[in-house]
Design an enzyme around this catalytic site. Structure first.
Site, PDB file in Angstrom:
ATOM      1  N   ASP A 157       1.072  -1.107  -0.266  1.00 59.09           N
ATOM      2  CA  ASP A 157      -0.152  -0.007  -0.318  1.00 59.09           C
ATOM      3  C   ASP A 157       0.898   1.081  -0.225  1.00 59.09           C
ATOM      4  OD1 ASP A 157      -2.664   0.959   0.028  1.00 59.09           O
ATOM      5  OD2 ASP A 157      -2.588   1.046   2.118  1.00 59.09           O
ATOM      6  N   CYS A 162     -10.224 -25.350  14.981  1.00 62.49           N
ATOM      7  CA  CYS A 162      -8.858 -24.772  14.620  1.00 62.49           C
ATOM      8  C   CYS A 162      -7.574 -25.257  15.996  1.00 62.49           C
ATOM      9  CB  CYS A 162      -8.552 -23.690  14.393  1.00 62.49           C
ATOM     10  SG  CYS A 162      -7.941 -22.259  15.978  1.00 62.49           S
ATOM     11  N   CYS A 177      -8.291 -23.587  18.952  1.00 63.51           N
ATOM     12  CA  CYS A 177      -9.608 -23.861  20.458  1.00 63.51           C
ATOM     13  C   CYS A 177      -9.425 -25.690  20.143  1.00 63.51           C
ATOM     14  CB  CYS A 177     -10.928 -23.730  19.002  1.00 63.51           C
ATOM     15  SG  CYS A 177     -10.365 -21.761  18.662  1.00 63.51           S
TER      16      CYS A 177
END
Length: 481
Positions: free
Chosen positions: A87, A275, A278
């Site tokens: 950017d 995941c 978790c």
């Protein structure tokens, strides 16, 4: 070299390939934001979550590590071989109102440090800016983009041509058309983060659809979109690329991302996710951790869930079930539902993009009425040959020329085995929403009006009666016992 290729399509979503100097990017995908000064998670580590490319801020690099970047290149300072988009400092321009660099300088700097995708110094006009300001900012942005195009003549770097215009639909469409004339490789939609932060998804959808109207094929990047609950809708509206620092910013506030919204760690008793983070921890364990360790793990979860949603979207495109996925996701928030329903105002755009043949039509609610398949069916049946006396029935167990189905309306007997009406899974007529019966009834009456010379004998169950009280003169209504 062909830099852009469309592989699969559904709704206005696509699976595409973009070729860059450092390799291929398959879209839709997310470009995680990497802070070059303080990388929360390093660029190379992003691969384990599913990242194919990253984005960083060339203005920050220019200000804080210019010489090192010119010596090592952006891939050297980020220590990655993945494609890198840079950017230009537009975010700082939006937040602080000024940057100490000119467009030509930052474009040349991005080229010299080997950025794969270069972004000019566009002016991000915020939502609700007055028309004169938005138009003036846009003129400057377009001039800078033309300048960047000239500066990059013969270069292998890809050019991103941002589309600005605030919340003025005509300016967004004009900007997209002008950007196409300039000729970029990617077209980012800029200055929409305030819309997402304020849950102004109706305005967001309009902006995307106006841009897509003027850029029917080209790859579109939704700048600053990093919440997984938005990805499916944005892809279906025509976006291919996303970028965000949300994974890290949310983690710093103990905010846990899901495809249905954001949860605070303090409110979670169980993780609705499997995941690696978790699966190996529970919420209480994370709450007891040191802040730095906790932030890191929440950020990892946020990345896992984001890239998992991208894979889910790609599979839906492959299966031609993107509409079904979006119709589920937009129910996460009323404002998302309002945003998705803007497609009603862009019928032609959606019809042109959506594949005509699919394996099935799965009804999920009244928003399924807006799908191109329904509209195409209603158009197509007007061309079917009909006998002088047409027998219409809602009972599929008796002989009829035409059967009346919720959602689709009249289905000629010879089309009962064909897509879409013949491959549709719809609730029974006594439990489906009234809107589905009403739409079907209106389609039948439209067919009758288009054939005033034919006589229609209509036999329906009681649930249909109130929607068919005003049959055209060439119709006779009967109730099935």
């Amino acid at each position: 070299m062909q830099r852009f290729e469309i592989l699969d399509k559904d709704a206005m979503g696509r699976i595409c390939r973009i070729e860059t100097p450092h390799g291929r990017i398959e879209t839709p995908t997310i470009l995680p934001v990497i802070n070059p000064n303080i990388p929360f998670i390093r660029a190379e580590e992003m691969k384990k979550f599913g990242a194919q490319a990253v984005i960083t801020n060339s203005y920050i690099i220019y200000r804080s590590m210019r010489e090192e970047a010119l010596e090592k290149g952006v891939h050297g300072i980020l220590e990655t071989d993945m494609p890198v988009m840079t950017d230009s400092g537009s975010y700082q321009l939006m937040v602080y109102g000024d940057v100490e660099i000119k467009n030509a300088e930052i474009v040349e700097f991005q080229r010299h440090i080997g950025s794969d995708i270069i972004v000019p110094l566009d002016i991000p006009t915020p939502p609700d800016a007055d028309y004169a300001t938005a138009e003036s900012d846009l003129r400057i942005t377009l001039e800078r983009e033309r300048e960047a195009k000239e500066l990059l003549k013969g270069a292998e770097n890809l050019l991103a041509v941002p589309v600005q215009g605030s919340t003025h639909p005509d300016l967004r469409r004009f900007a997209a058309g002008e950007a196409r004339k300039i000729g970029g490789d990617i077209y980012p939609i800029g200055a929409v983060v305030p819309l997402m932060d304020a849950y102004r998804f109706r305005d967001l959808a309009r902006v995307i659809l106006e841009v897509r109207s003027a850029l029917p094929v080209e790859p579109i990047h939704l700048f600053g979109c990093g919440h997984p609950m938005l990805f499916a809708m944005a892809v279906a509206l025509g976006c291919d690329l996303f970028d965000s620092a949300a994974y890290a910013l949310y983690a710093k506030d103990d905010r846990y991302l899901t495809v249905y919204g954001t949860k605070k760690l303090s409110e979670l008793n169980y993780f609705p996710c499997k995941c690696p983070v978790c699966s190996n921890h529970d919420p209480e364990e994370l709450r007891r951790m040191e802040k730095n360790e906790r932030e890191r793990l929440i950020a990892e979860h946020n990345l896992y869930v984001s890239f998992q949603e991208i894979e889910t979207i790609k599979q839906a495109i492959k299966e031609n079930s993107l509409f079904e996925l979006v119709e589920k996701r937009v129910r996460a928030h009323p404002n998302m539902l309002a945003g998705w329903r803007q497609v009603k105002h862009y019928w032609e755009l959606l019809e042109k993009a959506d594949p005509k043949m699919k394996r099935k039509f799965l009804y999920t609610g009244i928003d399924s009425l807006y799908r191109p398949a329904v509209r195409r069916h209603v158009k197509a049946i007007k061309n079917v040959e009909l006998p002088e006396e047409v027998l219409v029935s809602t009972d599929f167990g008796i002989y009829a020329n035409i059967y009346l189905r919720p959602v689709f309306g009249p289905v000629p007997a010879e089309m009962l085995e064909t897509y879409p009406a013949g491959h549709a899974e719809i609730p029974e007529e006594d439990v489906v929403e009234e809107e589905a019966l009403k739409a079907a009834s209106e389609a039948l009456m439209e067919l009758m009006n288009s054939h005033p010379e034919k006589r229609f004998k209509v036999y329906v169950s009681k649930v249909w009666m109130k929607h068919l009280q005003n049959l055209p003169p060439n119709g006779e209504l009967n109730v099935l016992s």
